[in-house]
Motif scaffolding. Structure first.
Motif: not given
Length: 626
Positions: A179-190, A589-602
């Motif tokens: 139930r933790k919040p997450v922010t995902l930003e993927f483009r054409e990722a496996l 939003p919770a700064a201690s539990t959220g995760v952000v994966v940017p678009v340009n992550i290899p």
């Protein structure tokens, strides 16, 4: 002096006997009046005062045993009906009359045991409602050991078993980190790389079936969304399914029929229906839940289905919304036939015929030749109606009320019929060539017939279809062959109305009004003014009847609407009946539990193995802001 003492003793003895006799007679009168306990007490006093009186003792024992038998029968009846609190006073009264009555002692012991069992069952239900299943079960064990058929204890035990079964059938449950919040930003990722990131974030292990393509790619941009919703979205958009193995492991496999058969667990559940028709319930389950493996037993009104746990839960709600007791209504009817008859007959009735003729020895209208030679006076006959004059002085005035007051209890949309009257036999004669004549008897209903069909609405209003027919015999007709037939008069009406609970409706106006006037007059003289009344008689008759129907409905039981969660709920998709909602719910939003994966992550960044959950890193190392 001695003689005086003897006389005094005799006087006192006689006075005592008179007192005892009065007490016995008083007790006897009380018993005959139905006041058994007071009467038996008075008779017993007379018996104790005069123990040698066999009549007193026999009367007391006979009536005491009879009354005790009545009390024991009433107590046993109340105990068998499940009313121990009502049975206890009967046994107590028996023991007051006969302290050694073993049947009353045994009955009172059973009553006290039943009351004790009910108290323990109530305590167990309180523990059950508090969630302490083990404690509730422990409280019930001694009760069921003493009386395995104890109704309240069995009901609570059944509820405990149902909750345990539901808990076992739920299967593994993931821990609350999903139930933790997450922010995902993927483009054409496996896809597997995305799941590896989610694994590091939530501590959940993902296992993949061998048939999951390793080159699956996905694009997802979500912010502050629950991890469980993101996982469900990724699986659905890539035609995948998941199975929870334990609280930290999920198996991912393709959404294919053969894989669903291998991994999707099925549950069997039987539903015993109390009110709904099992055939209609079968159609409901097949239409809405799309279940194929379903069986019904009409004898037990039972339905058994085999499907996924989600479909079972959905069927439970559907059956809970349908398996409701039908409404019932008590109809209080009053049918009145009000009749008023007036008859007036006044005047003088004169003879209506005067005839003269000759009657000889051969009979009326014939004479012999010898008779014609003499005088015709002896042969002449003059006939006048007997009596010659009738004075009519009659006046009748009568009122009649015929009342029928039936009370009938009817189920919703079921027809009820009331017939108050007679069945007239009608004989039919049939003649067949080379066979003969045969007779058959049929019966015709005559009197008051009432047909009612109620329809109970949710607002405690009752729609009623009413058909009323009142018939009576007007004339009996005898045919040439001697067969008796009837000419009937009838009045009927039919209507539909809607009444509130307890509202009375009056249906009236079925009138029959007859006026008849008959005059017998002397021709000419009866038409004279004023004195014409002396030469005639007049009969005036007025009959008026009216049928009145009063109908009052009382709703005995109406449909109890189920809870809103039973009436409306999410049913999944067409391919996943009863599954969860495909939605992305926003999380705080919770700064201690959220995760952000940017678009340009290899996508080639080395990540830990999926099968080995990593300890959660501090929030600063998991979040990367652009």
């Amino acid at each position: 002096m001695t003689d005086c003492r003897i006389g005094l003793v005799l006087i006192l003895a006689l006075a005592g006997c008179a007192t005892q006799g009065t007490t016995f007679r008083t007790g006897k009168q009380l018993i005959e009046a139905g006041r058994y306990e007071e009467g038996l007490q008075a008779v017993n006093t007379a018996v104790k005062a005069n123990p040698q009186n066999i009549e007193y003792r026999a009367y007391y024992v006979r009536n005491r045993d009879s009354y005790i038998g009545q009390l024991l029968t009433s107590g046993d009846k109340q105990r068998l009906l499940g009313r121990p609190e009502d049975a206890e006073p009967f046994y107590t009264r028996v023991l007051a009359l006969d302290t050694g009555n073993t049947r009353a002692q045994a009955g009172l012991a059973e009553v006290k045991k039943e009351l004790r069992h009910r108290t323990i069952a109530a305590e167990a239900r309180t523990l059950l409602e508090a969630g302490d299943l083990d404690g509730a079960q422990a409280r019930l064990r001694p009760v069921l050991a003493e009386n395995p058929q104890q109704h309240d204890a069995r009901a609570v035990m059944r509820s405990i078993e149902e909750q345990r079964t539901k808990t076992l059938n739920v299967g593994a449950v993931l821990k609350s980190t999903l139930r933790k919040p997450v922010t995902l930003e993927f483009r054409e990722a496996l896809l597997k790389n995305v799941f590896e990131v989610l694994s590091r974030t939530s501590g959940i292990n993902f296992l993949f079936d061998k048939d999951v393509r390793p080159d699956l790619k996905t694009t997802i941009f979500v912010r502050d969304t629950r991890i469980e919703d993101a996982i469900r979205f990724l699986l659905t958009t890539n035609q995948l399914e998941m199975k929870v193995l334990n609280d930290t492991t999920i198996l991912v496999y393709p959404n294919l029929p053969n894989k669903l058969k291998d991994y999707q667990e099925l549950t069997v559940k039987s539903f015993y229906l109390a009110n709904a028709d099992v055939k209609q319930t079968l159609n409901l389950i097949k239409t809405v839940v799309k279940t194929r493996d379903v069986f019904i037993d009409e004898r037990l009104n039972m339905l058994t289905m085999r499907d996924t746990p989600e479909a079972i839960r959905m069927a439970e709600k559907l059956i809970a919304a349908q398996d409701l007791a039908e409404p019932e209504v008590m109809l209080e009817l009053e049918v009145l036939e009000v009749g008023r008859n007036r008859l007036t007959e006044l005047g003088i009735r004169y003879p209506t015929q005067l005839s003269a003729g000759i009657q000889g020895a051969a009979g009326a209208g014939s004479v012999t030749l010898a008779e014609t030679k003499g005088s015709f006076a002896p042969l002449t006959r003059l006939n006048i109606t007997d009596p010659a004059i009738i004075l009519n002085l009659q006046h009748q005035d009568s009122d009649t009320n015929l009342l029928a007051n039936p009370r009938i209890r009817v189920k919703n949309r079921e027809k009820a019929k009331v017939h108050i009257g007679d069945k007239l036999p009608v004989i039919t004669t049939t003649s067949t060539a080379n066979v003969g004549v045969s007779e058959s008897v049929t019966y015709l209903d005559v009197g008051l017939k009432l047909d009612i069909e109620p329809n109970v609405f949710l607002e405690d209003e009752v729609g009623i279809k009413v058909g009323l027919e009142v018939s009576n015999i007007v004339q009996q007709i005898t045919s040439a062959g001697g067969t008796l037939t009837y000419r009937l008069g009838t009045r009927n009406t039919a209507t539909s109305l809607r009444l509130k609970n307890g509202e009375t409706q009056v249906l009236a106006g079925l009138l029959q009004d007859e006026d008849r006037s008959i005059a017998d007059k002397v021709p000419g003289l009866g038409d004279l003014p004023l004195i014409g009344r002396l030469f005639g008689s007049r009969r005036d008759e007025h009959n008026k009847t009216e049928i009145i129907l009063l109908i009052t409905p009382y709703v005995v039981r109406n449909i109890e609407r189920p809870e809103a969660a039973t009436l409306e709920f999410l049913s999944g998709t067409d391919s996943a009946i009863g599954g969860g909602s495909l939605s992305l719910r926003s999380a705080e939003p919770a700064a201690s539990t959220g995760v952000v994966v940017p678009v340009n992550i290899p996508v080639t960044v080395p990540l830990p193995a999926v099968a080995q959950p990593l300890p959660q890193a501090p929030p600063a190392t998991l979040e990367e802001r652009r």
